[in-house]
Structure formats: C-alpha cells, structure tokens
Design an enzyme around this catalytic site. Structure first.
Site, PDB file in Angstrom:
ATOM      1  N   GLU A  37      48.128  46.473  31.254  1.00 54.14           N
ATOM      2  CA  GLU A  37      46.793  46.295  30.677  1.00 54.14           C
ATOM      3  C   GLU A  37      46.085  47.626  30.387  1.00 54.14           C
ATOM      4  O   GLU A  37      44.858  47.655  30.260  1.00 54.14           O
ATOM      5  CB  GLU A  37      45.930  45.451  31.606  1.00 54.14           C
ATOM      6  CG  GLU A  37      46.392  44.004  31.711  1.00 54.14           C
ATOM      7  CD  GLU A  37      45.292  43.103  32.229  1.00 54.14           C
ATOM      8  OE1 GLU A  37      44.722  42.359  31.412  1.00 54.14           O
ATOM      9  OE2 GLU A  37      45.010  43.158  33.426  1.00 54.14           O
ATOM     10  N   HIS A  56      38.601  47.828  35.393  1.00 52.84           N
ATOM     11  CA  HIS A  56      38.947  46.426  35.154  1.00 52.84           C
ATOM     12  C   HIS A  56      39.196  45.773  36.505  1.00 52.84           C
ATOM     13  O   HIS A  56      39.878  46.348  37.355  1.00 52.84           O
ATOM     14  CB  HIS A  56      40.197  46.353  34.268  1.00 52.84           C
ATOM     15  CG  HIS A  56      40.763  44.983  34.143  1.00 52.84           C
ATOM     16  ND1 HIS A  56      40.023  43.907  33.682  1.00 52.84           N
ATOM     17  CD2 HIS A  56      41.997  44.487  34.427  1.00 52.84           C
ATOM     18  CE1 HIS A  56      40.784  42.829  33.674  1.00 52.84           C
ATOM     19  NE2 HIS A  56      41.983  43.153  34.135  1.00 52.84           N
ATOM     20  N   HIS A  58      39.644  41.893  38.922  1.00 54.14           N
ATOM     21  CA  HIS A  58      39.934  40.458  38.987  1.00 54.14           C
ATOM     22  C   HIS A  58      39.063  39.799  40.057  1.00 54.14           C
ATOM     23  O   HIS A  58      39.500  38.843  40.706  1.00 54.14           O
ATOM     24  CB  HIS A  58      41.414  40.223  39.301  1.00 54.14           C
ATOM     25  CG  HIS A  58      42.344  40.784  38.275  1.00 54.14           C
ATOM     26  ND1 HIS A  58      43.664  41.048  38.522  1.00 54.14           N
ATOM     27  CD2 HIS A  58      42.134  41.132  36.979  1.00 54.14           C
ATOM     28  CE1 HIS A  58      44.250  41.542  37.427  1.00 54.14           C
ATOM     29  NE2 HIS A  58      43.327  41.604  36.477  1.00 54.14           N
ATOM     30  N   HIS A 136      40.085  35.441  34.109  1.00 56.75           N
ATOM     31  CA  HIS A 136      40.814  36.669  34.374  1.00 56.75           C
ATOM     32  C   HIS A 136      39.989  37.642  35.231  1.00 56.75           C
ATOM     33  O   HIS A 136      40.422  38.012  36.311  1.00 56.75           O
ATOM     34  CB  HIS A 136      41.179  37.295  33.015  1.00 56.75           C
ATOM     35  CG  HIS A 136      41.990  38.537  33.089  1.00 56.75           C
ATOM     36  ND1 HIS A 136      42.575  39.109  31.979  1.00 56.75           N
ATOM     37  CD2 HIS A 136      42.308  39.360  34.114  1.00 56.75           C
ATOM     38  CE1 HIS A 136      43.224  40.201  32.322  1.00 56.75           C
ATOM     39  NE2 HIS A 136      43.079  40.371  33.615  1.00 56.75           N
TER      40      HIS A 136
HETATM   41 ZN    ZN Z   1      43.692  42.102  34.482  1.00 58.39          ZN
END
Ligand code: ZN
Length: 234
Positions: A37, A56, A58, A136
């Site tokens: 990613e 980023h 989760h 996500h």
């Molecule tokens: Zn991710």
C-alpha cells in the site's frame, strides 16, 4: 518506509526502504520487499508538495465510521483538524477489472483516487487532514511527522469519544418505541444528536493544537523510549 515488517519493529536504517514518489518503486532495485500500500503515501506526496508525512491506519475504533453512514465529526478540542466533515473513500468505485478486490491500495491509480479526496487544490495544502477508507481504516497527512502522528492519534481518540457519546445519547434520549412518552416524541431537535464542534471552533482548535502539540509529542516519545518493545540500534 519500513520494509515488509511492522513499523514498530524497525530498529535502524537497515529496516527502511526508500521509494520513488513518481512511481512508488524502490530506489534501489535490490531493496527488500516493501508494503503493497505504499501508493497511498507516494500519490499523496505527489499531489500535495506541502505534505511531509502520511500515516495509514487500520484502527478498529475508526472503521465503523467508514461503513455505517454515520459521519465522523470533530467531537473534542484536540480533533479540530477534522473540520466540518471527513470524506469516506469507497475503493469499489475505482477498481479496474484486473484489480484484486481486497480493499488494498495496490497501485498508482488507486492511490491517486484516494489522494484526490484530500482536496482538489494542487500544489497547496490539502483541504482535508484525514480521509476514511471503507471497511479498511483511514489515512492522515501532515506538514511534519509530529503533525501527522498527532492527527492519527487524535482521529482514533475522536472516534472513541464520538462512539461513546452516541451510545450515551441513545441510552438517555431514545426510549424503546411504544414506551415513548409525549416528552420523548416532542424532543427538542437540538437533543437529536450530540453537540459537535462548530466550523469556527474546529478552525481555532486546529490552531491551538499547533502550539500545544509539543507536550503530548514529548510524552509519546518518552513512552517509546521507555518500552522494551521498541529498539533503537541507530
Ligand atoms: Zn491498509
């Protein structure tokens, strides 16, 4: 970025891989495997030169706001950067026929479609600090690593606070149907949901966290330095 290991287990520069912003490929073709990613990061950096850090996550506290239709809103003073609305990225709108449907941002076109949601002004600071990603997690951008870390931490805390507020509000104001009194039915519209920061409060709170952010930042650094989980071999 860290190579294909949990970022918290990075111990030195040897665990890092340098990627090109232009195409998300490793600068050194012999580099170890990287995150699939990484295009989240490269496409945001490419589109917004003012951005210096991208995180980023989760976070399970935040994911419900990406799938429920309930908008994540600035619920407390340390999350003014959420502004008056946080976009939700639905990757299903952007898959190409050959893309895996595993919700991962695996290539440049998917990374670009996410980056666009931060705001449309090229060569300027993005309009939004955070974007939720359906089923996500979320991504935040910042003008420094400290800025991005604060936004990531407080986005999660804001989600926890908002969820608690919604549950508390519902328990207090929402009697089961059939048991509602006339008072319930005549409820003041202002009691129909928790009170969030106004647009003006969010803007001023964002400014406040710029000068006050050094305090929690130094605390978090001390926590990292004092826990044996984190090892610094540099
Ligand atoms: Zn991710």
């Amino acid at each position: 970025m860290s190579s294909f290991i949990a970022p918290a287990t990075v111990t030195s520069e040897r665990d890092l891989v340098e990627f090109s912003v232009a195409d998300g490929e490793p600068v050194d073709p012999r580099a170890p495997k990287g995150y699939s990613e990484r295009y989240i990061h490269s496409e945001i950096f490419k589109r917004y030169p003012a951005v210096q850090a991208v995180i980023h996550s989760h976070s399970d506290a935040v994911v419900p706001y990406s799938i429920s239709g309930v908008p994540l809103q600035a619920a407390f003073h340390m999350a003014g950067f959420l502004g008056d609305g946080v976009p939700v990225y639905d990757i299903a709108k952007f898959y190409r026929p050959q893309d895996k449907r595993d919700l991962l941002v695996r290539n440049i076109p998917l990374g670009e479609s996410l980056a666009v949601l931060f705001g449309s002004r090229l060569d300027a600071e993005p309009e939004h600090a955070a974007v939720l990603m359906r089923g996500h997690g979320f991504t935040v951008q910042g003008s420094s690593i400290m800025d991005a870390v604060m936004r990531a931490v407080y986005t999660q805390q804001n989600a926890l606070i908002q969820t608690t507020a919604l549950l508390t509000h519902s328990a207090h104001f929402r009697a089961p149907l059939g048991e509602q009194s006339q008072d319930d039915q005549d409820m003041d519209p202002e009691s129909s949901e928790p009170t969030y920061l106004t647009k003006e409060e969010a803007a001023d709170a964002t400014e406040m966290t710029l000068w006050s952010g050094g305090r929690p930042w130094r605390l978090w650094l001390r926590e990292v330095e004092s826990q044996s989980l984190y090892v610094n071999m540099a």
